[in-house]
Motif scaffolding. Structure first.
Motif, PDB file in Angstrom:
ATOM      1  N   GLY A   1       0.826  -1.217   0.000  1.00 45.33           N
ATOM      2  CA  GLY A   1       0.000   0.000   0.000  1.00 45.33           C
ATOM      3  C   GLY A   1       0.851   1.254   0.000  1.00 45.33           C
ATOM      4  O   GLY A   1       0.621   2.192  -0.778  1.00 45.33           O
ATOM      5  N   ILE A   2       1.874   1.255   0.852  1.00 43.24           N
ATOM      6  CA  ILE A   2       2.735   2.444   0.973  1.00 43.24           C
ATOM      7  C   ILE A   2       3.523   2.668  -0.328  1.00 43.24           C
ATOM      8  O   ILE A   2       3.591   3.788  -0.853  1.00 43.24           O
ATOM      9  CB  ILE A   2       3.698   2.287   2.175  1.00 43.24           C
ATOM     10  N   VAL A   3       4.104   1.590  -0.844  1.00 42.19           N
ATOM     11  CA  VAL A   3       4.918   1.716  -2.059  1.00 42.19           C
ATOM     12  C   VAL A   3       4.059   2.203  -3.228  1.00 42.19           C
ATOM     13  O   VAL A   3       4.427   3.137  -3.957  1.00 42.19           O
ATOM     14  CB  VAL A   3       5.573   0.348  -2.403  1.00 42.19           C
ATOM     15  N   ILE A   4       2.891   1.595  -3.379  1.00 42.31           N
ATOM     16  CA  ILE A   4       2.046   1.949  -4.526  1.00 42.31           C
ATOM     17  C   ILE A   4       1.443   3.350  -4.358  1.00 42.31           C
ATOM     18  O   ILE A   4       1.258   4.071  -5.344  1.00 42.31           O
ATOM     19  CB  ILE A   4       0.937   0.895  -4.707  1.00 42.31           C
ATOM     20  N   THR A   5       1.161   3.727  -3.118  1.00 44.23           N
ATOM     21  CA  THR A   5       0.636   5.087  -2.913  1.00 44.23           C
ATOM     22  C   THR A   5       1.640   6.135  -3.410  1.00 44.23           C
ATOM     23  O   THR A   5       1.260   7.175  -3.933  1.00 44.23           O
ATOM     24  CB  THR A   5       0.295   5.319  -1.422  1.00 44.23           C
ATOM     25  N   LEU A   6       2.932   5.820  -3.240  1.00 45.37           N
ATOM     26  CA  LEU A   6       3.969   6.725  -3.762  1.00 45.37           C
ATOM     27  C   LEU A   6       3.852   6.871  -5.272  1.00 45.37           C
ATOM     28  O   LEU A   6       3.945   7.974  -5.815  1.00 45.37           O
ATOM     29  CB  LEU A   6       5.353   6.148  -3.455  1.00 45.37           C
ATOM     30  N   VAL A   7       3.665   5.726  -5.933  1.00 43.88           N
ATOM     31  CA  VAL A   7       3.560   5.763  -7.395  1.00 43.88           C
ATOM     32  C   VAL A   7       2.296   6.518  -7.807  1.00 43.88           C
ATOM     33  O   VAL A   7       2.314   7.325  -8.742  1.00 43.88           O
ATOM     34  CB  VAL A   7       3.551   4.325  -7.983  1.00 43.88           C
ATOM     35  N   ILE A   8       1.209   6.274  -7.062  1.00 42.62           N
ATOM     36  CA  ILE A   8      -0.043   6.987  -7.360  1.00 42.62           C
ATOM     37  C   ILE A   8       0.182   8.487  -7.248  1.00 42.62           C
ATOM     38  O   ILE A   8      -0.180   9.273  -8.117  1.00 42.62           O
ATOM     39  CB  ILE A   8      -1.156   6.578  -6.366  1.00 42.62           C
ATOM     40  N   SER A   9       0.820   8.863  -6.150  1.00 44.60           N
ATOM     41  CA  SER A   9       1.035  10.283  -5.903  1.00 44.60           C
ATOM     42  C   SER A   9       1.913  10.896  -6.997  1.00 44.60           C
ATOM     43  O   SER A   9       1.626  11.985  -7.497  1.00 44.60           O
ATOM     44  CB  SER A   9       1.683  10.442  -4.535  1.00 44.60           C
TER      45      SER A   9
ATOM     46  N   SER B   1       0.757   0.054 -13.951  1.00 47.30           N
ATOM     47  CA  SER B   1       0.157   0.978 -12.980  1.00 47.30           C
ATOM     48  C   SER B   1       0.548   2.416 -13.296  1.00 47.30           C
ATOM     49  O   SER B   1      -0.289   3.325 -13.273  1.00 47.30           O
ATOM     50  CB  SER B   1       0.640   0.654 -11.565  1.00 47.30           C
ATOM     51  N   GLY B   2       1.848   2.589 -13.564  1.00 44.99           N
ATOM     52  CA  GLY B   2       2.333   3.933 -13.885  1.00 44.99           C
ATOM     53  C   GLY B   2       1.588   4.512 -15.073  1.00 44.99           C
ATOM     54  O   GLY B   2       1.142   5.664 -15.032  1.00 44.99           O
ATOM     55  N   LEU B   3       1.415   3.709 -16.117  1.00 43.77           N
ATOM     56  CA  LEU B   3       0.719   4.189 -17.321  1.00 43.77           C
ATOM     57  C   LEU B   3      -0.746   4.524 -17.018  1.00 43.77           C
ATOM     58  O   LEU B   3      -1.265   5.557 -17.445  1.00 43.77           O
ATOM     59  CB  LEU B   3       0.766   3.122 -18.420  1.00 43.77           C
ATOM     60  N   ALA B   4      -1.403   3.609 -16.259  1.00 42.08           N
ATOM     61  CA  ALA B   4      -2.830   3.802 -15.967  1.00 42.08           C
ATOM     62  C   ALA B   4      -3.048   5.068 -15.131  1.00 42.08           C
ATOM     63  O   ALA B   4      -3.976   5.841 -15.376  1.00 42.08           O
ATOM     64  CB  ALA B   4      -3.392   2.591 -15.242  1.00 42.08           C
ATOM     65  N   LEU B   5      -2.150   5.277 -14.160  1.00 41.56           N
ATOM     66  CA  LEU B   5      -2.336   6.426 -13.267  1.00 41.56           C
ATOM     67  C   LEU B   5      -1.868   7.726 -13.911  1.00 41.56           C
ATOM     68  O   LEU B   5      -2.311   8.811 -13.530  1.00 41.56           O
ATOM     69  CB  LEU B   5      -1.595   6.180 -11.960  1.00 41.56           C
ATOM     70  N   LEU B   6      -0.977   7.591 -14.893  1.00 36.50           N
ATOM     71  CA  LEU B   6      -0.495   8.780 -15.600  1.00 36.50           C
ATOM     72  C   LEU B   6      -1.667   9.497 -16.280  1.00 36.50           C
ATOM     73  O   LEU B   6      -1.730  10.730 -16.300  1.00 36.50           O
ATOM     74  CB  LEU B   6       0.535   8.349 -16.645  1.00 36.50           C
ATOM     75  N   GLY B   7      -2.582   8.692 -16.834  1.00 38.07           N
ATOM     76  CA  GLY B   7      -3.762   9.282 -17.469  1.00 38.07           C
ATOM     77  C   GLY B   7      -4.516  10.154 -16.483  1.00 38.07           C
ATOM     78  O   GLY B   7      -4.924  11.277 -16.803  1.00 38.07           O
TER      79      GLY B   7
END
Lengths: 234, 272
Positions: free
Chosen positions: B73-81, B159-165
């Motif tokens: 959760g913590i690692v992915i939240t960073l990528v989301i942010s 994930s990076g691509l999906a959240l980049l949008g």
């Protein structure tokens, strides 16, 4: 490259100023063609039915009191503000198009439009890389300009440590980065000392043959260096 | 003096990423503190997990413990942010300093500006995430012996691509509406909270669980936990994320270009 001061002596006497510039018929060599430009902000019509042409080597001074629309005209030409009416063409390309932006160098009046945490050199290099094919080419151009405009001391500093005049010199250097065909300068000499003003005009003189210049200014000595003057009413 | 040759499509992206790295590293301690902040976050959840170590692992998506669950959760939240909020905040900063108009006057396409601004934050977030995973695995006892590292990389990439949008879309909103910071903060929090960053969706109230299941982040968390703790079962999540990005990213880039055009028409590129 050392700046050759003889350019000052060789500068031709300015022609008689025309107020406003008489409309001339546009021709194939014109870099800038403006027809019937108008732009309003809310209820205030800032620019109304402006027509203008400029070919290589031509210099036009935009004059007028604060709020007369000088900066708006420059922004419309640079493509960062879309006109409400009329047409602006840069060497046949509509203003604001990618092809037009490649041909235009612009320095607006916001001297602080730099990345303040970066040095002047890093700022220039960044903007050069947006215009050039490789980092090597960008570096070469930046170094050449720094030398030509004698910016060595300025470009070492972080921009948030630079004075307004220093930043203004950087802004002019940035506008010249891509060897533009059309240069737009918004009060470029406002905060410059006399030596910096001379360096700027010398640099413009060296590009005279191929460069059209539109300069918004209040300074009579800037106006004198232009062939023509356009007075914008409030 | 001849005109320079035009840059390739990728050159401005590199230039923007390099610029953001230079600005970020000019704040001497900021990168270190960012790293430290995440480590402290990790430690907080480590001790919470120790306090409630007997909690059931039934809904933890294959994670062997709550701490393993929340590490993802913590690692992915960073990528989301990084992929969503940071782009919007960078654009806001450009508005305030006046550089957005200067950028718009350069011969650069709007989509290049949007993608270029994502470069450095995304790379930094990935590096931070890798450090946290390493710390969690080597010092805090998270078991990654079953991990499919190819799966981890693919899920992260998708994930990076999906959240980049989403990030570019938020950036477009900031170009038009200016003060979008609150919206950006809310969206980032909601994506983590309802997507299952810190607790399983099964413990949420029914309506929130339903919303959570619609979030793209749910597939990010599920896919990453499957890849990291089970070594399998991440393929479907990856495909869904790629489908999200195939639709969302072009749409967001188009919206960003339209937003810049709108700002040109309004004459608001130089406005605060």
């Amino acid at each position: 490259m050392k700046v050759d001061r003889r350019h000052q002596a060789q500068r031709a006497e300015p022609k008689l100023l025309v107020r406003p510039k008489p409309a001339r018929v546009a021709n194939d060599t014109d870099i800038l063609t403006i027809e019937g430009l108008s732009r309003r902000f809310g209820a205030h019509e800032v620019v109304r039915s402006l027509g203008l042409t400029a070919g290589p080597g031509e210099r036009i001074a935009l004059c007028g009191p604060n709020g007369s629309g000088k900066t708006t005209v420059l922004r419309c030409i640079a493509g960062t503000v879309t006109p409400d009416g009329g047409r602006i063409s840069i060497d046949g390309h509509p203003a604001g198009s990618l092809a037009a932006r490649r041909l235009v160098g612009a320095s607006f009046s916001q001297e602080r439009s730099f990345y303040l945490r970066l040095t002047g050199h890093d700022n220039l290099l960044f903007f050069a890389r947006l215009r050039m094919a490789s980092k090597r080419e960008a570096l070469r151009r930046v170094h050449a300009l720094e030398e030509e405009l004698e910016l060595a001391a300025i470009v070492r500093e972080r921009v948030d440590h630079c004075s307004t005049g220093m930043t203004q010199q950087l802004a002019v250097a940035r506008a010249l980065l891509g060897e533009p065909r059309l240069l737009l300068l918004d009060e470029p000499t406002r905060s410059l000392d006399e030596e910096a003003v001379e360096r700027l005009w010398d640099a413009l003189d060296r590009r005279r043959e191929r460069l059209a210049l539109v300069i918004a200014t209040h300074r009579p000595d800037d106006v004198e260096r232009c062939e023509s003057q356009v007075d914008l009413p409030v | 003096m001849t005109s320079p040759s035009s840059p390739s499509l990728a050159e401005p992206l590199w230039a923007l990423a390099r610029r953001d790295y230079s600005v970020a590293s000019s704040y001497r301690f900021a990168i270190g503190f960012d790293l430290l902040y995440g480590l402290i976050d990790l430690l907080v959840y480590y001790f919470i997990a120790r306090t409630f170590k007997d909690a059931s692992t039934a809904h933890l998506g294959g994670a062997p413990s709550y701490f393993a669950f929340v590490t993802v959760g913590i690692v992915i939240t960073l990528v989301i942010s990084a992929a969503s909020a940071t782009i919007a905040l960078r654009i806001r900063e450009e508005q305030l300093t006046g550089t957005l108009e200067t950028l718009a006057a350069q011969p650069v396409r709007s989509w290049q500006i949007a993608l270029g601004m994502a470069g450095w934050p995304s790379a930094f977030a990935m590096a931070r995430g890798a450090v946290y995973l390493l710390v969690a695995a080597s010092l805090l006892g998270v078991d990654v012996s079953q991990a499919s590292w190819a799966g981890v990389v693919l899920v992260l990439f998708a994930s990076g691509l999906a959240l980049l949008g989403l990030g570019v879309g938020l950036g477009a909103a900031v170009v038009v509406f200016k003060r979008g910071n609150n919206v950006v903060g809310f969206v980032t929090l909601a994506l983590g909270f309802a997507g299952g960053a810190f607790f399983p969706l099964a413990v949420l109230p029914g309506w929130l669980e339903f919303l959570g299941k619609l979030m793209p982040t749910r597939f990010v968390f599920d896919g990453m936990r499957a890849a990291l703790f089970q070594g399998s079962g991440w393929g479907k999540d990856t495909l869904i994320l790629l489908a999200y990005s195939a639709i969302g990213l072009p749409l967001a880039l188009w919206a960003f270009s339209r937003a810049v055009e709108y700002a040109r028409r309004r004459g608001s590129l130089a406005e605060y």
